[in-house]
Motif scaffolding. Structure first.
Motif, PDB file in Angstrom:
ATOM      1  N   GLU A   9      15.718 -48.784 -38.695  1.00  0.00           N
ATOM      2  CA  GLU A   9      15.389 -49.306 -37.359  1.00  0.00           C
ATOM      3  C   GLU A   9      15.737 -50.786 -37.311  1.00  0.00           C
ATOM      4  N   ASP A  51      16.604 -44.305 -36.234  1.00  0.00           N
ATOM      5  CA  ASP A  51      16.768 -44.716 -34.843  1.00  0.00           C
ATOM      6  C   ASP A  51      18.216 -44.459 -34.407  1.00  0.00           C
ATOM      7  N   VAL A  52      18.405 -44.111 -33.133  1.00  0.00           N
ATOM      8  CA  VAL A  52      19.760 -43.830 -32.641  1.00  0.00           C
ATOM      9  C   VAL A  52      20.549 -45.114 -32.418  1.00  0.00           C
ATOM     10  N   MET A  53      19.924 -46.087 -31.766  1.00  0.00           N
ATOM     11  CA  MET A  53      20.631 -47.315 -31.399  1.00  0.00           C
ATOM     12  C   MET A  53      20.580 -48.317 -32.551  1.00  0.00           C
ATOM     13  N   ASP A  58      26.329 -46.112 -35.411  1.00  0.00           N
ATOM     14  CA  ASP A  58      25.210 -45.616 -34.608  1.00  0.00           C
ATOM     15  C   ASP A  58      24.454 -44.538 -35.385  1.00  0.00           C
ATOM     16  N   MET A  77      14.891 -38.011 -35.927  1.00  0.00           N
ATOM     17  CA  MET A  77      15.552 -38.979 -35.055  1.00  0.00           C
ATOM     18  C   MET A  77      14.535 -39.598 -34.106  1.00  0.00           C
ATOM     19  N   SER A  79      14.542 -42.029 -30.559  1.00  0.00           N
ATOM     20  CA  SER A  79      15.475 -42.541 -29.554  1.00  0.00           C
ATOM     21  C   SER A  79      14.792 -42.738 -28.220  1.00  0.00           C
ATOM     22  N   ARG A  81      16.670 -42.452 -25.715  1.00  0.00           N
ATOM     23  CA  ARG A  81      17.500 -41.568 -24.899  1.00  0.00           C
ATOM     24  C   ARG A  81      16.784 -40.223 -24.726  1.00  0.00           C
ATOM     25  N   ASP A  86      21.835 -35.823 -25.377  1.00  0.00           N
ATOM     26  CA  ASP A  86      21.564 -36.645 -26.561  1.00  0.00           C
ATOM     27  C   ASP A  86      20.702 -35.888 -27.562  1.00  0.00           C
ATOM     28  N   TYR A  97      13.444 -34.511 -33.256  1.00  0.00           N
ATOM     29  CA  TYR A  97      13.920 -35.576 -32.365  1.00  0.00           C
ATOM     30  C   TYR A  97      12.725 -36.023 -31.536  1.00  0.00           C
ATOM     31  N   THR A  99      11.259 -38.882 -28.791  1.00  0.00           N
ATOM     32  CA  THR A  99      11.704 -39.903 -27.843  1.00  0.00           C
ATOM     33  C   THR A  99      10.690 -41.045 -27.754  1.00  0.00           C
TER      34      THR A  99
END
Length: 225
Positions: A9, A51-53, A58, A77, A79, A81, A86, A97, A99
């Motif tokens: 991250e 983290d995605v970003m 990436d 994951m 994110s 997004r 995504d 995943y 969010t």
């Protein structure tokens, strides 16, 4: 022995909050801020929180590389997004995943589920090294001759696990230190050397004449079967 988590991250505020929370829950957390060295940092860990970003590579790219190199390590994951595209992209390789924003207790619950699943999956045969039996997914080492469990600290297991993942390969002090501590090695630092000494006292029949964790003079260390 607490489970070792790799947390990738780049946001300092979120990273500090999440890693502090996970440590309070009893996890050993290796927090890194980019995915460039994720493969090395993943050695010895039980689960990756990604983290995605991220800057540079990436999260999707990092995750795909990690899953290819370490297929048995669960990836969670994180994110901001929320689009279904995504999520579907992430779940092609990730095991879960989540969010943002999320409640830290939900994160902990999802980690526990993934660790239970991977633990159940991995009742695999132990790795036999000389007189040792290594159950890597369970973070457990036994003396195969006596049946006694050998208790390692988190760092000791992380070092040993990293060497086992590169069985037969000579690893430099720099490689091992940076993979385990997640920061640059400073020439002359004796930290790794001290940890290796204590590790040998627990693992070797004769720590003065090590058969498991070998010193390769002028280069580093190696474990051979």
């Amino acid at each position: 022995m607490s489970a070792a988590l790799l947390y990738i991250e780049d946001d300092q505020e979120i990273g500090s909050f999440v890693s502090t929370h996970l440590k309070e829950q009893g996890y050993e957390v290796n927090w890194v801020t980019s995915g460039e060295r994720a493969l090395e940092a993943a050695a010895g860990c039980r689960l990756v929180i990604l983290d995605v970003m991220l800057p540079g590579l990436d999260g999707f790219t990092v995750g795909q590389r990690l899953k290819k190199a370490e297929p048995d390590i669960p990836i969670l994951m994180l994110s901001a997004r929320t689009s279904i595209d995504d999520k579907l992209q992430g779940l092609q390789f990730a095991d879960d995943y989540l969010t943002k924003p999320f409640h830290p207790d939900e994160l902990t619950a999802r980690i526990e589920v993934l660790l239970r699943r991977s633990g159940n999956r991995s009742s695999a045969e132990p790795l036999a090294i000389k007189h040792l039996l290594v159950y890597e997914q369970q973070n457990r080492v036994e003396n195969g001759e006596t049946g006694e469990e050998i208790t390692l600290t988190g760092k000791q297991f992380h070092i040993f696990s990293y060497l086992l993942r590169h069985l037969g390969q000579i690893l430099t002090k720099e490689q091992i230190y940076e993979a385990v501590w997640g920061e640059p090695y400073i020439e002359g630092d004796k930290t790794l050397q001290v940890h290796i000494r204590y590790l040998r006292e627990k693992l070797e029949r004769d720590p003065a004449a090590p058969e498991i964790v070998e010193t390769v003079r002028g280069i580093g260390y190696r474990v051979r079967k």
